[in-house]
Design an enzyme around this catalytic site. Structure first.
Site, PDB file in Angstrom:
ATOM      1  N   GLN A  34     -69.955  -1.761   2.894  1.00  0.00           N
ATOM      2  CA  GLN A  34     -70.949  -0.850   2.315  1.00  0.00           C
ATOM      3  C   GLN A  34     -71.814  -1.571   1.279  1.00  0.00           C
ATOM      4  O   GLN A  34     -71.500  -2.683   0.872  1.00  0.00           O
ATOM      5  CB  GLN A  34     -70.216   0.332   1.654  1.00  0.00           C
TER       6      GLN A  34
ATOM      7  N   ASP B  61     -62.281   1.797  -8.031  1.00  0.00           N
ATOM      8  CA  ASP B  61     -62.814   1.726  -9.401  1.00  0.00           C
ATOM      9  C   ASP B  61     -61.707   1.494 -10.428  1.00  0.00           C
ATOM     10  O   ASP B  61     -61.991   1.285 -11.604  1.00  0.00           O
ATOM     11  CB  ASP B  61     -63.617   2.991  -9.734  1.00  0.00           C
TER      12      ASP B  61
ATOM     13  N   GLU C 276     -56.869  -1.258  -1.682  1.00  0.00           N
ATOM     14  CA  GLU C 276     -58.297  -0.943  -1.565  1.00  0.00           C
ATOM     15  C   GLU C 276     -58.897  -1.856  -0.506  1.00  0.00           C
ATOM     16  O   GLU C 276     -58.726  -3.069  -0.555  1.00  0.00           O
ATOM     17  CB  GLU C 276     -58.977  -1.144  -2.926  1.00  0.00           C
TER      18      GLU C 276
ATOM     19  N   ASP D 291     -56.637  -2.686   4.593  1.00  0.00           N
ATOM     20  CA  ASP D 291     -56.806  -1.338   5.125  1.00  0.00           C
ATOM     21  C   ASP D 291     -55.571  -0.490   4.775  1.00  0.00           C
ATOM     22  O   ASP D 291     -54.451  -0.815   5.186  1.00  0.00           O
ATOM     23  CB  ASP D 291     -56.971  -1.488   6.643  1.00  0.00           C
ATOM     24  N   GLY D 292     -55.774   0.585   4.026  1.00  0.00           N
ATOM     25  CA  GLY D 292     -54.670   1.436   3.600  1.00  0.00           C
ATOM     26  C   GLY D 292     -53.888   2.016   4.761  1.00  0.00           C
ATOM     27  O   GLY D 292     -52.657   2.181   4.691  1.00  0.00           O
TER      28      GLY D 292
ATOM     29  N   ASP E  99     -56.971   8.237  -3.084  1.00  0.00           N
ATOM     30  CA  ASP E  99     -58.236   8.403  -3.797  1.00  0.00           C
ATOM     31  C   ASP E  99     -59.331   7.851  -2.901  1.00  0.00           C
ATOM     32  O   ASP E  99     -59.827   6.753  -3.098  1.00  0.00           O
ATOM     33  CB  ASP E  99     -58.171   7.648  -5.127  1.00  0.00           C
ATOM     34  N   SER E 100     -59.694   8.627  -1.900  1.00  0.00           N
ATOM     35  CA  SER E 100     -60.650   8.151  -0.906  1.00  0.00           C
ATOM     36  C   SER E 100     -62.056   8.585  -1.266  1.00  0.00           C
ATOM     37  O   SER E 100     -62.254   9.498  -2.063  1.00  0.00           O
ATOM     38  CB  SER E 100     -60.296   8.732   0.452  1.00  0.00           C
TER      39      SER E 100
ATOM     40  N   PRO F 116     -65.807   4.211   6.054  1.00  0.00           N
ATOM     41  CA  PRO F 116     -64.479   3.593   6.008  1.00  0.00           C
ATOM     42  C   PRO F 116     -63.353   4.565   5.665  1.00  0.00           C
ATOM     43  O   PRO F 116     -62.193   4.304   6.007  1.00  0.00           O
ATOM     44  CB  PRO F 116     -64.616   2.507   4.927  1.00  0.00           C
TER      45      PRO F 116
END
Lengths: 295, 295
Positions: free
Chosen positions: A49, A104, A124, A156-157, A174-175, A181
């Protein structure tokens, strides 16, 4: 600042007019938001992104992904506290936590307020988000990057949880929005894998979108989790920088009910949550009870 | 629809681009909102403001004054229920109510759910707002216009209360933002007159703006009321169509504490408020307690 930028090409999602710079959030069909920007602090194109850190007049510094505001210095603490402290004290003695997303670092920065948490795995997919927030969004990322209980996994979670069995006391998803993604983070298969990654007394929570504008996602998330967990509770908070203001979180638990949490355990250094807010967040308005089939 | 409008001049606060029609909210310096509009149902210029009823894609029909969204079919009930039912049951047996502002008739439409209320004086400065909402915003104005307990007074609320002494059990100030015609509704002089218009056991409530973006107004309102009423409580609700989402109301009472209200008296035909939400709305987050000097 604006004059300087006018000589260059602005990054995507920004516009300049009337000698002001604006961040344009136009991913929705029916609403566009323009935030006045003091400065674009960075623009990076990651494999996933466009990642921007911007400084705005109303919200302070913000993380913006593909033009969509993700978290802001003004109100990021509300979301981060509500998604973190509620599972952290619903489980009476958590020692190991998993965060999926949360680039973040705001969730990790809340969890480290609990000394009993000894290991925090933060997964993340986009390392660029973490790098930028650690460098330029320090009010949100706080001490998490330097706390050696926090382990970063840039992967990748969905894949990460597949081979994790019975490891975590609490898991927090926390998406970002379920497009791009983060879409897989709203699937039943992922929630089942996440359940399997929990210990027998585990607690998980996910952000489940706006109860006003994403009723379908909230309702689907709630009902998927009900199929796999004995205790499922949706709670709400206000997130001023998300359109619609009201935001939902859904907690799913194998043993512990959040309504029986020991509120005295709540960390004291918070700006939004306190024991009254903890309890109040589970009092849902009539329309949400109707939408979720709760009564 | 859009094509037809392109041949005419659009009213102020509307723009047409990409073959879509947008309502533009640009009264703030640092944020602009564009709502996609299906149809402008009416445009009238009253002696006070430009009054529009529009039909939007996301919020249904809306009342817009000078380009600023005031109430919407999607979420207007949240604000109207929260400003009405809380004073209506804080007072144990109200018979006479005063509404200042509230031209969309939504507050009156909530109050008429209480049969013990025998007289409801509704004082709105702008008759055009009432005419348009009664004609085209029926989901919000509801039965209020036809309920003979509701008496309309199209006059200045500040002047109206000056010679009213000891008349009302409850008074509700449903003003627009404190710029333009509503500015005086945030003055100390007005609140003192309003107090004098109450009976000895009276309760008043006013909307006190966003706790995020209008901290100064909320704090000033709270402190002014504290100088004149023994019981002052600020409560909150989410209003998705107002930027910032979180909204505050401040209740001031001569005798009755809302936290002792008989919750069984709450009207049942509501979409947002219930006894849990009533109580939860008084649990303020830490930052609001700090701003208001409450501990």
């Amino acid at each position: 600042m604006v004059r300087k930028l006018m000589n260059n090409k602005l990054p995507r999602y920004f516009e300049e007019f009337n000698n002001n710079l604006w961040s344009v959030e136009d991913d929705r069909d029916n609403m566009k938001l323009y935030y006045r920007v003091k400065e674009i602090l960075s623009t990076r194109i990651s494999p996933f992104q466009q990642v921007n850190i911007i400084d705005t007049y109303d919200f302070g510094r913000c993380l913006v992904l593909d033009g969509v505001m993700q978290t802001t210095e003004l109100d990021g603490y509300i979301y981060n506290e509500m998604i973190s402290h509620i599972p952290a004290i619903t489980h009476p003695n958590p020692s190991k936590a998993l965060i999926i997303g949360g680039g973040d670092c705001g969730v990790a920065n809340e969890l480290i307020k609990y000394p009993e948490l000894l290991e925090i795995d933060m997964v993340e997919i986009d390392e660029v988000v973490v790098e930028e927030c650690v460098a330029k969004l320090t009010k949100i990322s706080g001490n998490a990057p330097r706390d050696n209980r926090v382990k970063f996994h840039f992967t990748d979670g969905v894949k990460f949880v597949k081979d994790k069995k019975g490891l975590y006391d609490i898991a927090i998803v926390d998406s970002s929005d379920p497009i791009g993604p983060a879409e897989v983070l709203f699937s039943e298969e992922f929630y089942v894998d996440l359940k399997d990654s929990l210990k027998d007394e585990g607690v998980m929570v996910c952000q489940s979108q706006s109860p006003i504008f994403n009723k379908d996602i909230l309702s689907r998330t709630h009902h998927i989790l009900k199929r796999h967990f004995p205790i499922v509770k949706t709670y709400k908070a206000v997130v001023p920088s998300y359109p619609g203001g009201m935001w939902s979180f859904t907690l799913a638990s194998l043993v512990y009910d959040p309504l029986n949490a020991n509120l005295a355990k709540l960390a004291l250094n918070t700006s939004y949550i306190n024991s009254g807010v903890f309890q109040a967040s589970f009092s849902l308005p009539n329309f949400m009870c109707d939408d979720l089939g709760i009564l």
